[in-house]
Design a protein around this motif. Structure first.
Motif, PDB file in Angstrom:
ATOM      1  N   VAL A 174       0.847  -1.192   0.000  1.00  0.00           N
ATOM      2  CA  VAL A 174       0.000   0.000   0.000  1.00  0.00           C
ATOM      3  C   VAL A 174       0.883   1.243   0.000  1.00  0.00           C
ATOM      4  CG1 VAL A 174      -1.687   1.341   1.325  1.00  0.00           C
ATOM      5  CG2 VAL A 174      -1.936  -1.140   1.134  1.00  0.00           C
ATOM      6  N   THR A 175       0.642   2.142  -0.913  1.00  0.00           N
ATOM      7  CA  THR A 175       1.427   3.385  -0.978  1.00  0.00           C
ATOM      8  C   THR A 175       0.585   4.626  -0.742  1.00  0.00           C
ATOM      9  OG1 THR A 175       1.156   3.469  -3.380  1.00  0.00           O
ATOM     10  CG2 THR A 175       3.142   2.368  -2.526  1.00  0.00           C
ATOM     11  N   ASP A 176      -0.724   4.462  -0.646  1.00  0.00           N
ATOM     12  CA  ASP A 176      -1.629   5.598  -0.457  1.00  0.00           C
ATOM     13  C   ASP A 176      -2.711   5.181   0.533  1.00  0.00           C
ATOM     14  OD1 ASP A 176      -3.348   7.730  -0.578  1.00  0.00           O
ATOM     15  OD2 ASP A 176      -3.673   7.647  -2.743  1.00  0.00           O
ATOM     16  N   LEU A 177      -2.809   5.936   1.650  1.00  0.00           N
ATOM     17  CA  LEU A 177      -3.768   5.600   2.702  1.00  0.00           C
ATOM     18  C   LEU A 177      -5.054   6.425   2.628  1.00  0.00           C
ATOM     19  CD1 LEU A 177      -1.244   5.468   5.706  1.00  0.00           C
ATOM     20  CD2 LEU A 177      -2.249   3.505   4.503  1.00  0.00           C
ATOM     21  N   SER A 178      -5.183   7.266   1.616  1.00  0.00           N
ATOM     22  CA  SER A 178      -6.280   8.237   1.595  1.00  0.00           C
ATOM     23  C   SER A 178      -7.663   7.591   1.506  1.00  0.00           C
ATOM     24  CB  SER A 178      -6.093   9.223   0.443  1.00  0.00           C
ATOM     25  OG  SER A 178      -6.081   8.542  -0.812  1.00  0.00           O
ATOM     26  N   GLU A 179      -7.731   6.341   1.034  1.00  0.00           N
ATOM     27  CA  GLU A 179      -9.022   5.675   0.976  1.00  0.00           C
ATOM     28  C   GLU A 179      -9.410   5.027   2.306  1.00  0.00           C
ATOM     29  OE1 GLU A 179      -9.186   2.931  -2.224  1.00  0.00           O
ATOM     30  OE2 GLU A 179      -8.862   4.444  -3.790  1.00  0.00           O
ATOM     31  N   LEU A 180      -8.472   5.002   3.248  1.00  0.00           N
ATOM     32  CA  LEU A 180      -8.725   4.337   4.522  1.00  0.00           C
ATOM     33  C   LEU A 180      -9.098   5.299   5.646  1.00  0.00           C
ATOM     34  CD1 LEU A 180      -5.764   1.786   4.374  1.00  0.00           C
ATOM     35  CD2 LEU A 180      -8.158   1.405   3.786  1.00  0.00           C
ATOM     36  N   PHE A 181      -8.611   6.537   5.565  1.00  0.00           N
ATOM     37  CA  PHE A 181      -8.937   7.559   6.559  1.00  0.00           C
ATOM     38  C   PHE A 181      -8.508   8.918   5.994  1.00  0.00           C
ATOM     39  CE2 PHE A 181      -4.580   6.416   7.395  1.00  0.00           C
ATOM     40  CZ  PHE A 181      -3.970   7.621   7.707  1.00  0.00           C
ATOM     41  N   PRO A 182      -8.959  10.019   6.596  1.00  0.00           N
ATOM     42  CA  PRO A 182      -8.601  11.353   6.089  1.00  0.00           C
ATOM     43  C   PRO A 182      -7.137  11.702   6.396  1.00  0.00           C
ATOM     44  CG  PRO A 182     -10.635  11.402   7.382  1.00  0.00           C
ATOM     45  CD  PRO A 182      -9.982  10.095   7.652  1.00  0.00           C
ATOM     46  N   VAL A 183      -6.259  11.444   5.441  1.00  0.00           N
ATOM     47  CA  VAL A 183      -4.830  11.652   5.673  1.00  0.00           C
ATOM     48  C   VAL A 183      -4.476  13.131   5.822  1.00  0.00           C
ATOM     49  CG1 VAL A 183      -4.164   9.527   4.497  1.00  0.00           C
ATOM     50  CG2 VAL A 183      -4.343  11.645   3.192  1.00  0.00           C
ATOM     51  N   GLU A 184      -5.340  14.029   5.310  1.00  0.00           N
ATOM     52  CA  GLU A 184      -5.037  15.460   5.382  1.00  0.00           C
ATOM     53  C   GLU A 184      -5.044  15.992   6.808  1.00  0.00           C
ATOM     54  OE1 GLU A 184      -9.453  14.951   4.677  1.00  0.00           O
ATOM     55  OE2 GLU A 184      -7.593  14.115   3.849  1.00  0.00           O
ATOM     56  N   LYS A 185      -5.564  15.226   7.740  1.00  0.00           N
ATOM     57  CA  LYS A 185      -5.575  15.641   9.139  1.00  0.00           C
ATOM     58  C   LYS A 185      -4.204  15.485   9.787  1.00  0.00           C
ATOM     59  CE  LYS A 185     -10.103  16.350   9.493  1.00  0.00           C
ATOM     60  NZ  LYS A 185     -10.677  17.671   9.826  1.00  0.00           N
ATOM     61  N   TYR A 186      -3.286  14.812   9.105  1.00  0.00           N
ATOM     62  CA  TYR A 186      -1.994  14.468   9.680  1.00  0.00           C
ATOM     63  C   TYR A 186      -0.877  15.312   9.079  1.00  0.00           C
ATOM     64  CZ  TYR A 186      -4.496  10.724  11.909  1.00  0.00           C
ATOM     65  OH  TYR A 186      -5.380  10.038  12.696  1.00  0.00           O
ATOM     66  N   VAL A 187       0.245  15.327   9.773  1.00  0.00           N
ATOM     67  CA  VAL A 187       1.383  16.143   9.345  1.00  0.00           C
ATOM     68  C   VAL A 187       1.906  15.665   7.994  1.00  0.00           C
ATOM     69  CG1 VAL A 187       3.715  16.905   9.947  1.00  0.00           C
ATOM     70  CG2 VAL A 187       1.981  16.687  11.734  1.00  0.00           C
ATOM     71  N   THR A 188       1.905  14.364   7.764  1.00  0.00           N
ATOM     72  CA  THR A 188       2.244  13.791   6.460  1.00  0.00           C
ATOM     73  C   THR A 188       1.226  12.680   6.170  1.00  0.00           C
ATOM     74  OG1 THR A 188       3.642  11.863   6.957  1.00  0.00           O
ATOM     75  CG2 THR A 188       4.669  14.055   7.168  1.00  0.00           C
ATOM     76  N   PRO A 189       1.133  12.204   4.938  1.00  0.00           N
ATOM     77  CA  PRO A 189       0.194  11.118   4.612  1.00  0.00           C
ATOM     78  C   PRO A 189       0.806   9.728   4.763  1.00  0.00           C
ATOM     79  CG  PRO A 189       1.083  12.024   2.588  1.00  0.00           C
ATOM     80  CD  PRO A 189       1.684  12.836   3.702  1.00  0.00           C
ATOM     81  N   HIS A 190       1.981   9.621   5.364  1.00  0.00           N
ATOM     82  CA  HIS A 190       2.739   8.375   5.371  1.00  0.00           C
ATOM     83  C   HIS A 190       2.686   7.636   6.712  1.00  0.00           C
ATOM     84  CE1 HIS A 190       4.514   9.939   1.657  1.00  0.00           C
ATOM     85  NE2 HIS A 190       4.811  11.048   2.324  1.00  0.00           N
ATOM     86  N   SER A 191       2.904   6.327   6.626  1.00  0.00           N
ATOM     87  CA  SER A 191       3.274   5.494   7.773  1.00  0.00           C
ATOM     88  C   SER A 191       4.334   4.544   7.247  1.00  0.00           C
ATOM     89  CB  SER A 191       2.070   4.746   8.334  1.00  0.00           C
ATOM     90  OG  SER A 191       2.405   4.072   9.530  1.00  0.00           O
ATOM     91  N   ASP A 192       5.518   5.101   7.067  1.00  0.00           N
ATOM     92  CA  ASP A 192       6.566   4.531   6.233  1.00  0.00           C
ATOM     93  C   ASP A 192       7.085   3.195   6.768  1.00  0.00           C
ATOM     94  OD1 ASP A 192       9.473   4.238   5.271  1.00  0.00           O
ATOM     95  OD2 ASP A 192       8.739   5.895   4.044  1.00  0.00           O
TER      96      ASP A 192
END
Length: 435
Positions: free
Chosen positions: A240-258
């Motif tokens: 998985v390289t994009d989490l935006s379909e799982l939760f609102p990533v814009e609420k976080y400092v970055t969209p990653h959980s590397d």
């Protein structure tokens, strides 16, 4: 006149009683007794130093409505936002605010860790005291008044000083079978994950961004049947390289959980725990000898056989983890989605050939040169001399090929030579201790 046999026996019994009373009379944890005195004020850690700067007006923390003090604290502690990893299991004391739609964010550098929860009342902080181990604080998310870090009074160490942390105040990463609410199914067991864990046991209850080929983990998904929580759709959570379909990533400092940040975090936490264990073992055994030496009228610098064994035992644990014994092999290449790997490697201390212990491999193992970068940490540098000497001697034996146990066969001749050369140039004072 020499003391008679009865007098000698009496002194020995008195000394033993003194040690037993000092060790067990209060009912405290061993790390809360002399000479560690864990609960006493910790002044040698990044949060204590930051609080002093805040109190003296030398520093300030800006507050914003979206993240509170988070961004300002990360900047003050020199923690990169690229280190962000996200956990959606309800495994924090702010569990009511955590779910797969609102994961908890964690950020870290070599010695401090910050946890942020959406709509949370506090920031959660764990930071390293080089003698005591990990120290826990909270910072209330309120803009009024001067920021005040509040030290934990023992609640955190209920979980953070167990067998999972080598029974010292430390950190851990747990992988769990998690339901859609974020609640772990504890009846199915949990995994304490570090560098030795196969990926198949890692990151249950965590989001993971990055690619890892045919390898599979437990992240990015939850159990759909509470009666069979082990039946996870691992394919849905893979690569998985994009989490935006799982939760609102814009609420976080970055969209990653590397994925690379997660792997480094797992190594670092357990490595730090072993270093803290080494610190405690050396200091506690020396304190024990001081009590016995005084009672038995032995030379003040007398070192008992028990102390030698305790020091050597802890030193061996440090060396095994530091040189990545039993590391789970990677069968496919790993690649993250953030700039974490780039930033992590850029901080490395390099030798004349440009090599660093922070260089990553990510093809068959975590590090290019399998030796932990925490050998440069403040905790390592402040280890008692006898412990550092024991670690140095053991390291030299292993890297010279003198260990025949087979435990270090994962280190090729080229690996051993490279690590030896890097340490001789970048940490020569340690290398000399092993001579």
């Amino acid at each position: 006149m020499k003391p008679c046999f009865a007098q000698r026996i009496g002194k020995t019994l008195l000394a033993v009683m003194m040690v037993l009373v000092a060790s067990h009379g209060s009912g405290q944890e061993p790390y809360d007794q002399q000479p560690i005195n864990y609960s006493q004020k910790s002044t040698d850690n990044p949060i204590a130093r930051l609080q002093q700067q805040l109190d003296q007006g030398q520093q300030s923390l800006d507050f914003d409505e979206e993240h509170g003090f988070l961004k300002a604290l990360l900047k003050s502690l020199d923690i990169s936002p690229e280190s962000q990893v996200l956990v959606y299991s309800k495994s924090s004391f702010q569990l009511q605010q955590i779910s797969p739609r609102r994961p908890r964010a964690l950020y870290f550098n070599d010695d401090s860790y910050v946890g942020w929860v959406q709509r949370g009342d506090v920031l959660e902080i764990m930071t390293t005291d080089p003698v005591r181990g990990e120290v826990f604080y909270t910072l209330e998310q309120q803009p009024e008044g001067k920021p005040q870090f509040v030290r934990d009074q023992g609640q955190c160490t209920v979980c953070h000083s167990s067998s999972r942390t080598q029974r010292v105040p430390g950190g851990l990463v747990r992988s769990m079978y998690v339901m859609s609410s974020g609640m772990p199914n504890y009846g199915s067991g949990t995994f304490n994950t570090d560098q030795t864990s196969p990926l198949s046991e890692r990151w249950g209850g965590w989001y993971v961004t990055g690619t890892h080929g045919d390898m599979r983990h437990m992240g990015n998904v939850y159990a759909k049947d509470r009666h069979k929580p082990e039946e996870l759709d691992r394919e849905a959570g893979a690569n998985v390289t994009d989490l935006s379909e799982l939760f609102p990533v814009e609420k976080y400092v970055t969209p990653h959980s590397d994925i690379v940040a997660l792997m480094v975090l797992e190594h670092q936490l357990q490595m730090q725990n072993f270093l803290t264990l080494a610190s405690h073992e050396a200091r506690r055994s020396a304190h024990h000898d001081q009590v016995m030496n005084k009672a038995l009228e032995r030379p003040v610098d007398y070192e008992s056989d028990t102390t030698v064994r305790r020091v050597q035992g802890a030193a061996d644990k440090v060396v095994r983890h530091m040189l990545m014994v039993d590391e789970a092999a990677l069968t496919d290449a790993i690649a993250g989605t953030s700039r974490f790997a780039e930033e992590f490697q850029a901080k490395g201390i390099r030798d004349a050939k440009g090599r660093s212990l922070r260089d990553l491999d990510l093809k068959t193992r975590l590090f290019k040169y399998p030796c932990s970068y925490l050998i440069y940490s403040k905790t390592f540098d402040q280890l008692p001399l006898n412990m550092k000497a024991a670690i140095a001697q053991r390291m030299r034996e292993v890297l010279a090929g003198e260990d025949t146990s087979g435990d270090f066969d994962h280190l090729s001749r080229a690996d051993r030579q490279a690590i030896s050369e890097i340490l001789q140039e970048t940490k020569p004072e340690l290398w000399k201790l092993g001579e």
